[in-house]
Design an enzyme around this catalytic site. Sequence first.
Site, PDB file in Angstrom:
ATOM      1  N   SER A 165       0.848  -1.194   0.000  1.00 55.09           N
ATOM      2  CA  SER A 165       0.000   0.000   0.000  1.00 55.09           C
ATOM      3  C   SER A 165       0.879   1.237   0.000  1.00 55.09           C
ATOM      4  O   SER A 165       1.970   1.233   0.585  1.00 55.09           O
ATOM      5  CB  SER A 165      -0.897   0.013   1.239  1.00 55.09           C
ATOM      6  N   TYR A 179      -2.385  -0.471  10.099  1.00 60.48           N
ATOM      7  CA  TYR A 179      -2.429  -1.001   8.746  1.00 60.48           C
ATOM      8  C   TYR A 179      -1.193  -0.572   7.969  1.00 60.48           C
ATOM      9  O   TYR A 179      -0.554  -1.389   7.279  1.00 60.48           O
ATOM     10  CB  TYR A 179      -3.694  -0.509   8.042  1.00 60.48           C
TER      11      TYR A 179
END
Length: 270
Positions: A165, A179
Amino acid sequence: MTPDAPDAPDAATTPDTPGPATARPVTIVTGGGRGIGAAISERLAADGHDLFLTWRERREDAESIAERCRAAGSRVVLHQVDLADLDAVAAVVPAAVAAFGRVTGLVNNAGITGRIGPFLDASIEESELVFRVNVLATIVLCRAAVAHMSTERGGAGGSIVNISSGAATTGSPDTYIPYAASKAAVNVLTMGLAKEFGAVGVRANTVSPGTTHTEIHAAAGRPDAPRERAGRFPMRRAAEPREISGAVAYLLSDDASYTSGADIRITGGA
């Protein structure tokens, strides 16, 4: 955010019996039935891959993608698994090998974000689950794939693509720091794999999407997140899943035969 327990497998989850391996590449895609995973599955089918697609919930979505991939000429097996169950995760690569005779590619796509919000609002239990699904399950899958692919162990080599990501390099303050940390761990894992196993025929790379129009934001409590964030990006929009799939297809292809340890950021310039 504890994942639902999977239903008992039945014939509907494995509609094909592929039989012996062919010269076609065989690729595992985790979370291959929805969102970015679905776009990756369809792109790989178009590129001539046979597919072993994992899913956790919403069987109908997985079956729909499988049928679209079959229509493109792919042999497809669906396999239900909860990535929080590491024992079940350990069975994924052996199941794919049993179905197709070999595995040439692994795409670790499935993951969770935890709830979107301030760092102090995230429980340690939720953060533990994020790391279990995003990092530990990825490690388990990579270990099994490397053991199967390594030329030192009798394999024919292969390619691993871990979906990371853009958050891994920004920290995502006020959004989902745990995350972001889990995806930074995936980046380092991939770098290590590329360096340790390049000599035995295994390539490992990451693709790092920015905010993309998928249901992951709704699961995190902010379904409108792509629209809300669009103004922050140089291209003034979030990505579409198909815009991520091409990079994955490239990294699995012969065109990327000398590409390992790379990270392709698809973040609209952010």
